[in-house]
Design a protein around this motif. Structure first.
Motif, PDB file in Angstrom:
ATOM      1  N   ALA A 250       8.600   5.268   3.987  1.00  0.00           N
ATOM      2  CA  ALA A 250       7.952   4.169   3.270  1.00  0.00           C
ATOM      3  C   ALA A 250       8.739   2.865   3.400  1.00  0.00           C
ATOM      4  O   ALA A 250       8.153   1.778   3.483  1.00  0.00           O
ATOM      5  CB  ALA A 250       7.775   4.532   1.796  1.00  0.00           C
TER       6      ALA A 250
ATOM      7  N   GLU B  19       6.862  10.017  12.285  1.00  0.00           N
ATOM      8  CA  GLU B  19       5.714  10.157  11.396  1.00  0.00           C
ATOM      9  C   GLU B  19       5.041  11.516  11.567  1.00  0.00           C
ATOM     10  O   GLU B  19       4.479  12.050  10.613  1.00  0.00           O
ATOM     11  CB  GLU B  19       4.702   9.041  11.666  1.00  0.00           C
ATOM     12  CG  GLU B  19       5.046   7.727  11.007  1.00  0.00           C
ATOM     13  CD  GLU B  19       3.903   6.742  11.077  1.00  0.00           C
ATOM     14  OE1 GLU B  19       3.573   6.124  10.044  1.00  0.00           O
ATOM     15  OE2 GLU B  19       3.337   6.583  12.178  1.00  0.00           O
TER      16      GLU B  19
ATOM     17  N   PRO C 174       7.739  14.414   9.262  1.00  0.00           N
ATOM     18  CA  PRO C 174       8.527  13.763   8.201  1.00  0.00           C
ATOM     19  C   PRO C 174       9.808  14.515   7.846  1.00  0.00           C
ATOM     20  O   PRO C 174      10.729  13.936   7.279  1.00  0.00           O
ATOM     21  CB  PRO C 174       7.555  13.740   7.008  1.00  0.00           C
ATOM     22  CG  PRO C 174       6.191  13.912   7.605  1.00  0.00           C
ATOM     23  CD  PRO C 174       6.382  14.757   8.818  1.00  0.00           C
TER      24      PRO C 174
ATOM     25  N   ASP D  29       7.079   9.633   0.657  1.00  0.00           N
ATOM     26  CA  ASP D  29       7.060   9.242   2.066  1.00  0.00           C
ATOM     27  C   ASP D  29       8.466   8.819   2.470  1.00  0.00           C
ATOM     28  O   ASP D  29       8.954   7.773   2.031  1.00  0.00           O
ATOM     29  CB  ASP D  29       6.073   8.096   2.272  1.00  0.00           C
ATOM     30  CG  ASP D  29       5.951   7.709   3.737  1.00  0.00           C
ATOM     31  OD1 ASP D  29       6.518   8.412   4.591  1.00  0.00           O
ATOM     32  OD2 ASP D  29       5.276   6.708   4.029  1.00  0.00           O
TER      33      ASP D  29
ATOM     34  N   ARG E   9       3.630  13.985  -1.963  1.00  0.00           N
ATOM     35  CA  ARG E   9       4.997  14.072  -1.479  1.00  0.00           C
ATOM     36  C   ARG E   9       5.527  12.674  -1.182  1.00  0.00           C
ATOM     37  O   ARG E   9       4.818  11.816  -0.664  1.00  0.00           O
ATOM     38  CB  ARG E   9       5.040  14.926  -0.212  1.00  0.00           C
ATOM     39  CG  ARG E   9       4.616  16.361  -0.440  1.00  0.00           C
ATOM     40  CD  ARG E   9       4.621  17.140   0.857  1.00  0.00           C
ATOM     41  NE  ARG E   9       5.942  17.144   1.470  1.00  0.00           N
ATOM     42  CZ  ARG E   9       6.208  17.699   2.640  1.00  0.00           C
ATOM     43  NH1 ARG E   9       5.240  18.283   3.324  1.00  0.00           N
ATOM     44  NH2 ARG E   9       7.433  17.677   3.124  1.00  0.00           N
TER      45      ARG E   9
ATOM     46  N   ARG F  89      16.697   9.543  11.175  1.00  0.00           N
ATOM     47  CA  ARG F  89      16.376   8.452  10.249  1.00  0.00           C
ATOM     48  C   ARG F  89      17.515   7.448  10.151  1.00  0.00           C
ATOM     49  O   ARG F  89      17.271   6.241  10.018  1.00  0.00           O
ATOM     50  CB  ARG F  89      16.042   9.042   8.874  1.00  0.00           C
ATOM     51  CG  ARG F  89      14.740   9.830   8.850  1.00  0.00           C
ATOM     52  CD  ARG F  89      14.256  10.053   7.437  1.00  0.00           C
ATOM     53  NE  ARG F  89      15.159  10.921   6.692  1.00  0.00           N
ATOM     54  CZ  ARG F  89      15.064  12.239   6.657  1.00  0.00           C
ATOM     55  NH1 ARG F  89      14.125  12.843   7.345  1.00  0.00           N
ATOM     56  NH2 ARG F  89      15.903  12.959   5.951  1.00  0.00           N
TER      57      ARG F  89
ATOM     58  N   ARG G  76       8.823   1.461   7.375  1.00  0.00           N
ATOM     59  CA  ARG G  76       7.519   1.122   7.955  1.00  0.00           C
ATOM     60  C   ARG G  76       7.235  -0.376   7.900  1.00  0.00           C
ATOM     61  O   ARG G  76       6.906  -0.981   8.933  1.00  0.00           O
ATOM     62  CB  ARG G  76       6.413   1.922   7.256  1.00  0.00           C
ATOM     63  CG  ARG G  76       5.030   1.655   7.851  1.00  0.00           C
ATOM     64  CD  ARG G  76       3.956   2.499   7.206  1.00  0.00           C
ATOM     65  NE  ARG G  76       4.074   3.898   7.609  1.00  0.00           N
ATOM     66  CZ  ARG G  76       4.512   4.867   6.834  1.00  0.00           C
ATOM     67  NH1 ARG G  76       4.905   4.606   5.597  1.00  0.00           N
ATOM     68  NH2 ARG G  76       4.593   6.102   7.279  1.00  0.00           N
TER      69      ARG G  76
END
Length: 243
Positions: A132, A163, A166, A129, A127, A173, A135
Motif C-alpha cells: 500500500a 503484487e 504479496p 496490503d 488482509r 520489499r 504503490r
C-alpha cells in the motif's frame, strides 16, 4: 430452502386456524332459525351475539392473538348458554371459562415454531496490503526525469511481480524501497536543476539490472516450488497405486 417451507406451512396453518371454531358454531345456525320461527327474542339475541363473538374470535386467531380469541370464545359460550340455552348464570360463566381454557390449550404453541436463520459467517477482515505504501510512490515516479525511465520501468515490472505474490520475502520489499528512495531523491535533485554526473546513466542501468535480477529471482523461486510440488504429488500417486 427449509426456511421457505416452514414459512409456507406457517401461512397455511394460520389460514386454517379457527376451523374448529367454525365447526363448533355450525349448530347455532339451525338453532337461530328455530328461534326465529318461534319468535323468542332472548334466544335470538343470544345466538346472534354468540355468532358475532365467534367470528371475531376466528379473526383474532388468524392474526395470532390466541389470548384475545380465547376470551371471545369464552364470552360467546357464556352468552349462548345463558341467553339461548336458558342455563343458570353461574353455569353459563363456568361454561365460558371452560371454553376459554380449552381454546388456550388448543391453540397456544400449536403454530409451527419459527426456524431461526443460520448465523451469518463473520465477514473476514481484509488482509493488509503490504504494498500500500510503495504503490503511490511508484506511480509518482511515472512523471520522473526521462533519464530515470529505464530504472523506473524495471522497477515497475518488479512491483507487478510482487503484487502477484504479496507473501514475497522481506528482502524483495527492502530492495523495492531502496530503489524507490534512490530514484525519488535523484528525481528531486534533477527537478531543482542539479547537473547530473557522468555516472548517473551507469547507476540507472545498474538499478534497472538489479530490479530485473530480483524479478527473475522471484520467478525462479516459484518455478522451483512448482517443480517440488509436482514431484511430491507424482510420488504420492505412485505410492497410492494411482500412477
Amino acid at each position: 430452502m427449509e426456511t421457505g417451507i416452514m414459512e409456507q406451512l406457517r401461512l397455511q396453518f394460520r389460514q386454517l386456524r379457527g376451523a374448529l371454531l367454525v365447526l363448533t358454531a355450525l349448530p347455532l345456525v339451525p338453532a337461530l332459525l328455530f328461534n326465529l320461527i318461534g319468535g323468542a327474542q332472548k334466544p335470538i339475541l343470544g345466538t346472534l351475539l354468540g355468532l358475532g363473538l365467534l367470528v371475531l374470535a376466528v379473526r383474532k386467531l388468524r392474526r395470532g392473538h390466541v389470548r384475545a380469541a380465547g376470551l371471545l370464545v369464552g364470552a360467546a359460550t357464556a352468552v349462548v348458554a345463558g341467553m339461548a340455552g336458558h342455563v343458570a348464570p353461574v353455569a353459563a360463566v363456568v361454561f365460558g371459562a371452560m371454553a376459554y381454557f380449552g381454546t388456550q390449550l388448543l391453540y397456544t404453541h400449536a403454530e409451527p415454531a419459527e426456524v431461526e436463520p443460520p448465523p451469518q459467517p463473520a465477514s473476514a477482515e481484509p488482509r493488509p496490503d503490504p504494498l500500500a505504501v510503495p504503490r503511490p510512490r511508484l506511480a509518482a515516479l511515472e512523471g520522473a526525469d526521462p533519464r530515470l525511465r529505464p530504472a523506473v520501468a524495471a522497477l515497475r515490472e518488479l512491483f507487478a511481480e510482487l503484487e502477484r505474490r504479496p507473501e514475497a520475502n522481506a528482502e524483495a520489499r527492502r530492495f523495492l524501497n531502496l530503489q524507490l528512495d534512490g530514484l525519488e531523491r535523484i528525481d528531486a535533485r534533477l527537478r531543482l536543476g542539479a547537473e547530473p554526473p557522468e555516472s548517473l546513466s551507469r547507476l540507472v542501468e545498474d538499478m534497472a539490472r538489479g530490479s530485473t535480477a530480483m524479478r527473475d529471482r522471484l520467478r525462479a523461486e516459484e518455478s522451483v516450488a512448482l517443480e517440488i510440488q509436482v514431484k511430491v504429488l507424482a510420488d504420492r500417486l505412485r505410492e497410492e497405486g494411482y500412477a
